[in-house]
Design an enzyme around this catalytic site. Structure first.
Site, PDB file in Angstrom:
ATOM      1  N   ARG A 197       0.833  -1.204   0.000  1.00 39.46           N
ATOM      2  CA  ARG A 197       0.000   0.000   0.000  1.00 39.46           C
ATOM      3  C   ARG A 197       0.869   1.257   0.000  1.00 39.46           C
ATOM      4  O   ARG A 197       0.561   2.227  -0.691  1.00 39.46           O
ATOM      5  CB  ARG A 197      -0.925   0.008   1.221  1.00 39.46           C
ATOM      6  CG  ARG A 197      -1.970   1.096   1.189  1.00 39.46           C
ATOM      7  CD  ARG A 197      -3.005   0.821   0.116  1.00 39.46           C
ATOM      8  NE  ARG A 197      -3.951   1.916  -0.070  1.00 39.46           N
ATOM      9  CZ  ARG A 197      -3.763   2.948  -0.881  1.00 39.46           C
ATOM     10  NH1 ARG A 197      -2.651   3.039  -1.590  1.00 39.46           N
ATOM     11  NH2 ARG A 197      -4.670   3.881  -1.007  1.00 39.46           N
ATOM     12  N   CYS A 206       0.809   4.249  -2.814  1.00 36.47           N
ATOM     13  CA  CYS A 206       0.697   5.678  -2.510  1.00 36.47           C
ATOM     14  C   CYS A 206       1.825   6.458  -3.177  1.00 36.47           C
ATOM     15  O   CYS A 206       1.593   7.509  -3.761  1.00 36.47           O
ATOM     16  CB  CYS A 206       0.745   5.915  -1.003  1.00 36.47           C
ATOM     17  SG  CYS A 206      -0.871   5.868  -0.223  1.00 36.47           S
TER      18      CYS A 206
END
Lengths: 295, 121, 133
Positions: free
Chosen positions: A252, A256
């Site tokens: 994750r 980002c």
């Protein structure tokens, strides 16, 4: 925050005051020492309090602990749909597979329980290992365990390690995040490196993690609300509908970074481990609630 | 003679057609500059202004930045608006807005088209 | 009849060839111009392929530096990769153009890295006043 910055250093002749003056001089020395070696960082506990205060003000009426559910802590409409998904949680298969992996004997006949007991140990990670002078995450510990027992380490972007950690996360649900406060110089350096990463603008779009998750937390990018950072680490691995699979916290992070046009780092790189260390420390006090479901 | 002709003509025609493509491409999709500016502003892979700003009839806008309306009133000086999109951190170091010009997210030409479009709002 | 039929296309073809020739020479002129931007010395003896190679090398150095700083931009990386591809396929003009873009992007990301050395310290929420122990 115990350094006395108020004293003006006046020295009187009374014996008590001499001691006080000495203490003052000493604390100036400390201040000087800090200032000359590195920028004067706030102490980790002050950071944690500052973050809590920021979100309490920004999301008034929402208890800090509620942010373990990300945007569903404050986005009522999205919360309804999300709760419905929990009726048949899509991460369940990964947890079951993780349990199978957990119980398969390693090369020398030992099992993961020789390293991790009953497996309900997620709240022990991450921590700063003083001897190795680095942040140890659960994923790192899983591979350490494998090496100890004659197995090759698992690739961090592979399916097996994320399923093992999904099982461990499931067993550890409800434990409270309680990372020990970084005190030693190397531990503080790792913490501050994570804090620096979090606060630095990067990528062609020039965003820091904090741009979206501190400054804009609660606002919308297109139709998506932006979550608070307290709670970012509580629910991993997570089943993302976008991924159609469970994935790790570091996956994750990489996503980002890519979204702001930056070249991502490798999973379990020192950069991402330090970021995890920082984020987990400031989330101290929140419960662990992984695996979870996210868009 | 025929062979010679085709031998000459074919490469010539090919040559001309390859050079003609850019002109065709430049005139094809855009109808006028204001619409080109709007298309760039709305494109997720270009301006993506809607990520943060409500604009005109743009669907699903974000609310991280202020709605873009009455722009000519707010920016009587075109250069000020252009500079703001080029690098908004000059005026406000804490702004989250990407520096579209400084970081080469948009080309100079694209930036001008977007500015002209925004001033019609 | 036959003569007439033949003459017109021949004249047309000649005109076309002439135009093509002129356009080609204009192209070569432009190439020397782009070359002179990198280095005036190479204007006379520099070949397009060496210019392209140099431009790609420079982009590579800059991109590596941005990676080392931890501030690499994805766009700089993809631009560098396509410049390398163009170089390998012999499309030197494209290689030079893209390599320069990659270099400019990497330079900007390095400037970002430099600015962030201290700028990040201001971005963290400040401790609430009166709440410090």
């Amino acid at each position: 925050m115990s350094i006395n910055t108020k004293s003006n250093g006046s020295v009187s002749k009374a014996p008590g005051s001499v001691i006080a003056g000495f203490v003052t001089l000493f604390s100036y020395g400390l201040l000087y020492g800090l200032a000359s070696s590195a920028p004067a960082y706030a102490e980790p506990e002050a950071d944690r309090q500052a973050m809590r205060a920021h979100y309490e003000k920004r999301f008034s009426g929402i208890p800090i602990e509620a942010h373990k559910d990300g945007v569903y802590a404050f986005d009522e409409d999205a919360r309804e749909q999300w709760l419905e998904l929990e009726d048949f949680p899509p991460y369940e298969i990964a947890v079951d597979e993780g349990e199978e992996f957990f119980n398969i004997p390693l090369a020398d006949g030992a099992t993961y329980s020789d390293c991790f007991g009953d497996g309900a140990i997620k709240s022990q990670y991450p921590y700063f290992d003083e001897e190795r002078s680095e942040v140890i995450t659960l994923e790192l510990a899983i591979n350490d365990c494998r090496r100890q027992h004659g197995e090759e380490p698992l690739p961090y972007n592979g399916a097996e390690i994320v399923r093992l950690s999904a099982y461990i996360a499931f067993l550890s649900r409800g434990q409270i995040i309680a990372v020990a406060e970084p005190v030693s110089e190397p531990a503080l350096a790792a913490y501050n490196d994570g804090k620096r990463f979090y606060s630095s603008r990067r990528g062609q779009l020039n965003f820091a993690c904090s741009s979206c998750h501190v400054q804009l937390a609660g606002k919308r990018l297109r139709s998506e609300r932006l979550s608070a950072s307290l709670g970012h680490v509580s629910h991993w691995p997570t089943y993302r509908l976008k991924w159609q699979d469970v994935g790790s916290l570091h996956r994750r992070f990489a996503r980002c970074n890519k979204q702001v046009g930056a070249e991502p780092f490798a999973q379990q790189s020192p950069e991402y481990r330090n970021l995890e260390y920082f984020l987990t420390y400031i989330s101290n006090g929140l419960p662990l609630n992984g695996p979870a479901i996210r868009k | 003679m025929k062979k010679l002709l085709s031998g000459l003509l074919l490469p010539c025609l090919l040559f001309i057609s390859t050079f003609a493509i850019p002109t065709v491409r430049a005139e094809n999709p855009p109808t006028n500059d204001l619409e080109r500016g709007k298309a760039i502003a709305f494109d997720r892979n270009a301006g993506n202004c809607l990520a943060c700003h409500a604009i005109d009839d743009g669907e699903l806008p974000g609310n991280s930045g202020p709605p873009l309306m009455q722009m000519a009133l707010r920016f009587p000086d075109r250069d000020v608006l252009r500079a703001q999109i080029w690098d908004a951190t000059v005026r406000n170091p804490n702004t989250v807005m990407p520096p579209y010009g400084k970081h080469k997210i948009l080309s100079d030409e694209e930036l001008d088209l977007v500015v002209d479009y925004l001033l019609t709002l | 009849m036959n003569v007439l039929n033949k003459k017109i296309p021949v004249a047309f073809a000649m005109a076309l060839t002439l135009t093509a020739g002129l356009m080609l020479s204009a192209c070569t002129d432009r190439n020397t111009e782009t070359g002179s931007e990198t280095s005036s010395k190479q204007e006379t003896d520099g070949n397009l392929d060496t210019l392209a190679m140099e431009a790609v090398n420079q982009a590579q150095v800059k991109y590596k530096a941005s990676e080392q700083a931890g501030y690499a931009w994805a766009k700089a990386g993809t631009m560098l990769a396509s410049a390398q591809e163009a170089l390998e396929s012999g499309d030197f003009e494209t290689a030079i153009h893209q390599a320069r873009q990659a270099t400019a992007l990497a330079d900007t990301s390095l400037a970002q890295a430099e600015a962030e050395q201290s700028a990040w310290l201001e971005r963290f929420p400040k401790a609430p006043t009166g709440a410090s122990p």
